[in-house]
Design an enzyme around this catalytic site. Structure first.
Site, mmCIF file in Angstrom:
data_model
loop_
_atom_site.group_PDB
_atom_site.id
_atom_site.type_symbol
_atom_site.label_atom_id
_atom_site.label_comp_id
_atom_site.label_asym_id
_atom_site.label_seq_id
_atom_site.Cartn_x
_atom_site.Cartn_y
_atom_site.Cartn_z
ATOM 1 N N TYR A 1 -2.125 4.101 -6.087
ATOM 2 C CA TYR A 1 -3.269 4.889 -5.789
ATOM 3 C C TYR A 1 -3.778 6.085 -6.931
ATOM 4 O O TYR A 1 -4.185 6.987 -6.472
ATOM 5 C CB TYR A 1 -3.077 5.477 -4.502
ATOM 6 C CG TYR A 1 -3.162 4.526 -3.191
ATOM 7 C CD1 TYR A 1 -4.289 4.504 -2.541
ATOM 8 C CD2 TYR A 1 -2.203 3.705 -2.786
ATOM 9 C CE1 TYR A 1 -4.360 3.611 -1.438
ATOM 10 C CE2 TYR A 1 -2.400 2.847 -1.893
ATOM 11 C CZ TYR A 1 -3.446 2.788 -1.068
ATOM 12 O OH TYR A 1 -3.428 1.676 -0.056
ATOM 13 N N HIS A 22 -3.432 -4.115 2.333
ATOM 14 C CA HIS A 22 -5.000 -3.685 2.413
ATOM 15 C C HIS A 22 -5.154 -2.927 3.712
ATOM 16 O O HIS A 22 -5.699 -1.969 3.671
ATOM 17 C CB HIS A 22 -5.743 -4.803 2.331
ATOM 18 C CG HIS A 22 -6.964 -4.510 1.841
ATOM 19 N ND1 HIS A 22 -7.408 -3.724 0.909
ATOM 20 C CD2 HIS A 22 -8.615 -5.134 2.088
ATOM 21 C CE1 HIS A 22 -8.695 -3.544 0.566
ATOM 22 N NE2 HIS A 22 -9.278 -4.503 1.422
ATOM 23 N N VAL A 23 -5.025 -3.697 4.958
ATOM 24 C CA VAL A 23 -5.057 -2.752 6.054
ATOM 25 C C VAL A 23 -3.874 -1.985 6.218
ATOM 26 O O VAL A 23 -2.811 -2.570 6.386
ATOM 27 C CB VAL A 23 -5.283 -3.886 7.252
ATOM 28 C CG1 VAL A 23 -5.467 -3.202 8.597
ATOM 29 C CG2 VAL A 23 -6.471 -4.946 7.095
ATOM 30 N N HIS A 24 -4.255 -0.620 6.670
ATOM 31 C CA HIS A 24 -3.359 0.255 6.447
ATOM 32 C C HIS A 24 -2.525 0.165 8.037
ATOM 33 O O HIS A 24 -2.655 1.337 8.872
ATOM 34 C CB HIS A 24 -3.736 1.543 6.214
ATOM 35 C CG HIS A 24 -4.060 1.354 4.958
ATOM 36 N ND1 HIS A 24 -4.931 2.591 4.180
ATOM 37 C CD2 HIS A 24 -3.804 0.763 3.702
ATOM 38 C CE1 HIS A 24 -5.203 2.348 2.965
ATOM 39 N NE2 HIS A 24 -4.445 1.184 2.723
ATOM 40 N N HIS A 70 -3.128 -9.716 -1.379
ATOM 41 C CA HIS A 70 -3.599 -8.216 -0.882
ATOM 42 C C HIS A 70 -4.205 -8.285 0.254
ATOM 43 O O HIS A 70 -3.849 -7.552 1.428
ATOM 44 C CB HIS A 70 -3.985 -7.564 -1.919
ATOM 45 C CG HIS A 70 -4.287 -6.057 -1.611
ATOM 46 N ND1 HIS A 70 -3.090 -5.062 -1.254
ATOM 47 C CD2 HIS A 70 -5.405 -5.355 -1.468
ATOM 48 C CE1 HIS A 70 -3.501 -3.842 -1.114
ATOM 49 N NE2 HIS A 70 -4.925 -4.200 -1.092
ATOM 50 N N ASP A 111 0.828 -1.098 0.132
ATOM 51 C CA ASP A 111 -0.038 -0.076 -0.171
ATOM 52 C C ASP A 111 0.760 1.240 -0.077
ATOM 53 O O ASP A 111 0.783 2.041 0.803
ATOM 54 C CB ASP A 111 -0.889 0.010 1.234
ATOM 55 C CG ASP A 111 -1.957 -1.263 1.059
ATOM 56 O OD1 ASP A 111 -3.164 -0.988 1.024
ATOM 57 O OD2 ASP A 111 -1.326 -2.409 1.374
ATOM 58 N N ASP A 153 -1.433 -2.444 -4.206
ATOM 59 C CA ASP A 153 -1.825 -0.932 -4.140
ATOM 60 C C ASP A 153 -0.521 -0.202 -4.165
ATOM 61 O O ASP A 153 0.285 -0.024 -3.280
ATOM 62 C CB ASP A 153 -2.462 -0.861 -2.680
ATOM 63 C CG ASP A 153 -3.937 -1.233 -2.753
ATOM 64 O OD1 ASP A 153 -4.688 -1.503 -3.750
ATOM 65 O OD2 ASP A 153 -4.626 -0.874 -1.677
ATOM 66 N N ASN A 162 -6.759 -3.963 -4.607
ATOM 67 C CA ASN A 162 -7.986 -3.245 -5.227
ATOM 68 C C ASN A 162 -8.037 -1.905 -5.767
ATOM 69 O O ASN A 162 -8.746 -1.692 -6.827
ATOM 70 C CB ASN A 162 -9.046 -3.357 -3.720
ATOM 71 C CG ASN A 162 -8.313 -2.326 -2.841
ATOM 72 O OD1 ASN A 162 -7.395 -2.622 -2.127
ATOM 73 N ND2 ASN A 162 -9.001 -1.161 -2.313
ATOM 74 N N HIS A 219 -11.533 -3.645 7.337
ATOM 75 C CA HIS A 219 -11.426 -4.566 6.194
ATOM 76 C C HIS A 219 -11.810 -5.931 6.627
ATOM 77 O O HIS A 219 -11.187 -6.876 6.286
ATOM 78 C CB HIS A 219 -10.181 -4.576 5.141
ATOM 79 C CG HIS A 219 -10.017 -3.147 4.711
ATOM 80 N ND1 HIS A 219 -10.875 -2.662 3.842
ATOM 81 C CD2 HIS A 219 -8.800 -2.190 4.759
ATOM 82 C CE1 HIS A 219 -10.403 -1.175 3.244
ATOM 83 N NE2 HIS A 219 -9.233 -1.359 3.749
#
Length: 430
Positions: A174, A330-332, A293, A144, A171, A204, A303
């Site tokens: 962005y 995915h999870v920040h 991801h 990410d 990711d 995503n 999420h």
């Protein structure tokens, strides 16, 4: 074009309405200017990726059409070899990409610095180092990433790291429909991505599909970041959205799995994965690592459950093959689990690690569930990156480096032992 610019805002508002966690204010989005480009042939957004055991793919973009050729050698300014490839472009509404050049060079010597020049423009020389042909090997892992002030901090820390291969579990830019942001991202990461192979998988934010208006997903991602999914006819996956590769002479096998393409038992990805794992000889390949991801295990409020269907479909395959570690984005935030399988601690399951904290524009996922699950060993909402140093066939050192006041601080560290070295976890005979 107006619709393209409005979509990210609408999506952000929708997410804000349904997600019950706060994100801190993000740092500013960076703007990276083009390099001096008088003739339109200056190579831009240069990045490299592994192809087989001794080749490298060089990808770059030019404004104008030019030669897809790479000249390279082991002495700066002296190029003893050259390879020719091809160029392509894509359109996205009113946007048209530059000429995306794709050239595979090699065979190359392991653990060697090569200098190279892209195309006919001689104004820019690049260099990279090939990975070693045996253990030890060092990976940098960051998810990410985005292109903010936090991204810049993470990239500075990575630049100071002596790693051989970078792994990115989705990711990237962005861009979110705004295609010029793909160009900006390419320029931002070029100093690192042109010097070490970057092996990436989609997230995503790479989908960029708009029903009816732009129904084809992953157009920019597939065009700009080709990976070695077809490098070997035997192991070819048939899709740039999932693939695998070997490093360190086959001592480490890396699975890059697609969270946003079909993964059910009847899917092409599932059938490819089953065949790919069946070919792995753990006597020759003591380490098996997977990237996805959307995490399969997650104690953050963000999420929740979004990787559950993929876990149900594929976890048994990875468990049966004794995959050592699964890295997700995915999870920040950052979270490390103990070895786990089917929702509980299992000494023969993979270590699951979420590392979606590279520097995205959305901020951090700060709310974790309480109480902390017994098999969640460390979790923290901070930006950072990870390092996996595979020392030998039995031991690897994992460490997570927090961006603490822009200094890379080791906040979590653990030694891992390969499951192939544990008699109690020997894979079932094929």
């Amino acid at each position: 074009m107006a619709l393209c610019r409005l979509l990210p805002t609408l999506l952000a508002l929708t997410v804000a309405c349904v997600v019950a966690y706060d994100r801190p204010p993000p740092r500013e989005t960076l703007t990276i200017p083009f390099a001096d480009d008088a003739d339109g042939l200056t190579p831009q957004q240069v990045h490299i990726s592994l192809v087989g055991s001794n080749k490298m793919r060089v990808t770059w973009i030019t404004k104008n059409d030019g030669e897809s050729v790479v000249n390279y050698g082991t002495i700066a300014g002296k190029y003893t070899d050259s390879s020719v490839g091809s160029a392509s472009s894509y359109t996205y509404f009113l946007y048209r990409s530059g000429h995306i050049h794709d050239v595979v060079i090699g065979p190359l010597k392991p653990d060697t610095v090569y200098y190279y020049r892209c195309g006919s423009n001689s104004t820019r020389e690049f260099s990279f180092k090939t990975p070693p042909s045996s253990l030890p090997i060092k990976f940098a892992i960051v998810g990410d990433l985005g292109q903010t002030g936090w991204t810049k901090s993470t990239l500075q820390h990575l630049a100071a790291t002596d790693y051989d291969v970078l792994l990115l579990p989705g990711d990237l830019s962005y861009a979110d429909y705004l295609q010029p942001l793909w160009d900006s991202f390419g320029r931002l990461v070029e100093p690192l991505a042109s010097a070490r192979p970057w092996m990436v998988i989609h997230g995503n934010h790479e989908i960029e599909k708009i029903p009816l208006l732009h129904p084809q997903p992953f157009v920019a991602y597939n065009a700009r970041w080709p990976m070695p999914y077809d490098a070997d006819p035997v192991t070819a996956s048939g899709s740039n959205l999932y693939y695998s590769f070997d490093v360190a002479g086959g001592a480490v096998h890396v699975l890059m799995l697609g969270s946003y393409t079909d993964f059910g038992p009847d899917s092409a990805q599932y059938k490819w994965l089953a065949a790919d794992l069946a070919r792995v000889d753990r006597a020759r390949t003591p380490w098996l690592v997977a990237l996805i991801h959307a995490p399969w295990y997650n104690s953050n409020e963000a999420h929740q459950g979004e990787g559950e269907e993929m876990r149900k479909a594929m976890e048994a395959l990875l468990y049966g093959a004794r995959v050592d570690a699964v890295f997700a984005g995915h999870v920040h935030a950052y979270e490390r689990f103990t070895r786990v399988h089917d929702g509980k601690a299992d000494a023969c399951g993979p270590v699951h690690i979420t590392i979606g904290d590279g520097g995205n524009r959305e901020g951090l996922a700060k709310r974790f569930q309480k109480p902390q699950p017994a098999f969640s060993e460390f979790r923290e909402a901070s930006f950072g990156h990870g390092r996996l140093e595979v020392a030998n066939g039995m031991h690897a050192l994992w460490s997570w480096h927090r961006n603490d006041d822009d200094e890379a601080v080791v906040a979590d560290q653990v030694w891992l032992t390969s499951l192939a070295s544990n008699p109690a976890c020997s894979p079932k005979p094929k």
